[in-house]
Design a protein around this motif. Structure first.
Motif: not given
Lengths: 309, 447
Positions: A45, A48-52, B278, B281-282, B441-442, B445
């Motif tokens: 994740s 994939s840039t979904l999370l930092k 999600q 976004i990806s 961000d958490v 998603i």
């Protein structure tokens, strides 16, 4: 091509990813192997840039993706663990949408939809609504949606969960095919045999850490591998496990349902001692198998637990 | 972003249940309500006349005699010349409460133009009212004549309660009748007040038997004869009447467009649950692009919904949608208002990560807004505070703007409603931006 450096991610106080580093070279298939909760999905994740990330850095072709996420986003095909499709739209409309998301249009988009639908084997059901597809077909379309734009790097997060063996085989073959065409692949799974079959390089993850990495052969070599003994026993008891543990050549032992896996040490082995420990504890032995070391065995050696515990 | 919008629109249009609830339902409800409540509205283009019934629940002669006896008693008690109340010198002969009400007031030229009445017995009157042959029944009570004399010629004040009964299906007509009676009551009150002031002012200085001498003058100075009754009739300035069909088309439209606003939240949570959010976004799509897609989807759905309703009412109910540019402007602002409100719901849904917000909005908040905005009952016949609140509700502003346009008013007359709509849009957009900016961000998603 992709370099992960000292990556950390916490959810409140829980360490999801704890200071991991690895590299992925262009054209290879890297497997992230580990049980549920090992940190595989969090790692991908972040890629994939979904999370930092809370700490660490990811370089894609030398560029920090936190600063320039577009660099990887445009060249990435991401297949999430869950089926990420619109069930009330047709397979064709789903592919069209995801193709457009990646900037395809007109004849090029039509061509790619045709090509990808043939690769994933749904070209004859393209106009049906996704909600009418079987689980395997949905999985394949889920993968196909990430392939339309010929991504340089593809991340597949446990793409074969909950499907029939035939669809699973089709998916694994498709991944190999995609890789042959030049895409780099990151493949996560808790199925050891999938990773063994597909991957050039493997990172074994557990509790947010990479506990081992290398090729399959290197990993087996690294634990001075020995054969493992697999017993199918009805009525496994705690006392039975304790008795087996006391046998001098038993190094590690793990069990799940009716299966006991034993890692032995040394060559001086008397199997009758194991049989005796089972029968003395009212167990009924249905089979005994002696296996060459594999990744499951590596995981057992490193963690003291079976991969699917 | 256009791609996201087109996909959302396709999802919306592919859901037959949703389409039925936002397009078919308002058409069905409009048809039912329009027919059921047609008696409460006048037909467009018709000459407005009000037919009422009047019941004389009193006995004129008996009550006149009763008053004479009262005055004789009074004369006897205070030693006043008895001839004042008898024979040709009787100064009360000129005063005739029936004439004041029937000839001077209801026979007034302006009132005669739109009101006709018939005298009935109470029983017949109620039957006529029940059959909707009359819109209201006015009952002049027992002792009406006696009380009118007492109130006019003495400094006593007896309460006169005129009863008005209206048919529930003819609410507007009932309201007008009530207003007319109130007006009459006000006129009579002003006469009585003038008389009382006169009595109190002159009694210390004039002989008691001469006090009554100036009463006829006071009576003659009053308004009930001279047509000063202010009755606002819209035909005077060439405006159109609103039929029940026109009203409920607009009322249901103003209410049902609000339902669309809950779909942005529902769609985005569906996308989070099926992980397509999600995935977008990806692929490099920003949250803003995804939300803008939802915003456009909701706005276009309102445009489609409004066009269908307007088209249906035009061809089936023959409603004349005059001033098309103004109707288009209101429709566009209405669609932007709904989309902005939808964005707030979408932002809260993203924040809370459950369907409760959009469900609560469509099942609860819309109903409250509909009530306050006049979608169920016209604001004019609701308590004043509801009307005041309703004018500032988004749907209330849409409804008012459409109705005024259908009545024939130009842009300058709907400026207030337009400003309310624009204010609503701006406030909703600011709220949604503030909510979205505070997401991690958490949170984003988490499915």
């Amino acid at each position: 091509m992709l370099e992960i450096m000292n990556l950390k991610k916490y959810f409140n106080k829980t360490k999801a990813v704890d200071d991991i580093s690895f590299k992925v070279e262009k054209g290879e298939i890297l497997g992230l192997l580990g049980p549920n909760g090992a940190g595989k999905s969090t790692t991908i994740s972040i890629i994939s840039t979904l999370l930092k990330a809370d700490a660490g850095k990811i370089l894609y072709k030398g560029v920090d993706i936190e600063k320039e996420p577009k660099k990887i986003q445009n060249e990435l095909g991401f297949v999430p663990q869950e089926i990420a499709l619109y069930p009330s739209l047709s397979g064709y409309d789903n592919l069209k949408f995801w193709g457009r998301i990646y900037g395809l249009k007109g004849d090029k988009l039509k061509e790619k939809i045709k090509e990808v639908s043939q690769i994933i084997g749904i070209d004859k059901r393209l106009n049906d609504k996704v909600e009418e597809y079987s689980g395997g077909m949905k999985r394949r379309l889920n993968i196909g949606s990430a392939l339309l734009h010929d991504p340089e790097i593809i991340i597949l997060d446990e793409p074969t969960v909950g499907i029939d063996p035939q669809s699973r085989k089709h998916i694994l073959d498709s991944v190999k095919e995609i890789n042959k065409k030049g895409s780099t692949v990151i493949y996560t799974s808790h199925y050891m045999e999938e990773v063994e079959y597909l991957c050039d390089k493997i990172c074994i993850m557990d509790e947010g850490n990479i506990i081992a990495k290398g090729t399959k052969e290197e990993l087996i070599e690294s634990i001075s591998a020995e054969e493992k003994i697999i017993l199918q026993v009805e009525n496994i008891t705690g006392k039975m496990i304790e008795n087996i543990k006391k046998i001098p050549y038993v190094d590690k032992i793990a069990y799940i349902e009716n299966e006991i896996t034993i890692k032995k040490k040394g060559n001086n082995v008397d199997y009758s001692e194991i049989l005796e420990a089972v029968s003395k504890n009212q167990g009924h032995l249905t089979s005994m198998d002696i296996k060459k070391p594999d990744l499951e065995f590596v995981f057992l050696a490193l963690t003291g637990r079976a991969l699917r515990d | 972003m256009i791609n996201i919008f087109l996909k959302d629109l396709k999802l919306f249009l592919s859901d037959k249940k949703t389409l039925a609830s936002i397009i078919l339902m308002p058409i069905i409800l409009t048809t039912i309500l329009s027919f059921a409540l047609s008696g409460s509205f006048t037909q467009a283009g018709s000459d407005f006349t009000l037919n009422i019934g009047i019941v004389k629940d009193y006995d004129k002669n008996l009550e006149e005699n009763k008053f004479t006896e009262f005055m004789l008693d009074f004369a006897d008690k205070y030693d006043v010349d008895i001839n004042k109340f008898q024979g040709e010198e009787n100064q009360f002969v000129e005063f005739n409460p029936e004439k004041i009400f029937f000839q001077d007031y209801l026979g007034n030229e302006e009132i005669k133009n739109f009101l006709t009445y018939e005298i009935f017995s109470k029983e017949d009157g109620l039957k006529k009212l029940d059959n909707k042959e009359i819109s209201s029944l006015v009952i002049l009570p027992e002792n009406y004549i006696y009380d009118m004399y007492i109130n006019t010629f003495t400094n006593f004040r007896n309460k006169v309660e005129i009863e008005i009964m209206s048919h529930p299906d003819m609410n507007y007509s009932g309201s007008i009748t009530r207003e007319l009676m109130k007006n009459f009551n006000d006129i009579m009150s002003s006469i009585i007040i003038s008389k009382n002031v006169y009595f109190e002012s002159v009694s210390p200085y004039i002989d008691i038997e001469k006090i009554g001498d100036n009463i006829p003058e006071i009576l003659n100075s009053n308004e009930y004869k001279n047509g000063e009754i202010d009755i606002e009739e819209r035909t005077i300035d060439s405006k159109n009447y609103i039929s029940s069909f026109a009203y409920y088309t607009v009322a249901m439209l103003a209410m049902f467009v609000l339902f669309v606003s809950s779909y942005g939240g529902k769609f985005i949570l569906d996308e989070k649950r099926n992980n397509t959010f999600q995935r977008q976004i990806s692929s490099g799509k920003s949250l803003q692009q995804i939300l803008l897609g939802k915003f456009l989807m909701m706005a276009v759905m309102v445009l489609i919904q409004s066009s269908v309703m307007i088209g249906f009412s035009k061809f089936v109910f023959k409603i004349n949608w005059i001033n098309l540019p103004q109707i288009i402007l209101i429709t566009i602002l209405s669609s932007l208002m709904v989309a902005s409100l939808g964005l707030v719901i979408t932002a809260i849904t993203l924040k809370t990560n459950n369907y409760k917000v959009s469900d609560a909005f469509s099942s609860g908040v819309v109903q409250i807004l509909a009530l306050f905005g006049g979608s169920y009952i016209p604001l004019e016949i609701m308590p004043k505070f509801i009307g005041d609140i309703g004018r500032y509700t988004p749907n209330g502003a849409v409804l008012k703007a459409y109705i005024k346009t259908l009545e024939g008013y130009g842009f300058s007359n709907i400026t207030g409603n337009i400003l309310v709509l624009i204010a609503n849009i701006i406030i909703f957009l600011i709220i949604s931006i503030l909510i979205i900016r505070r997401k991690s961000d958490v949170e984003l998603i988490k499915s």
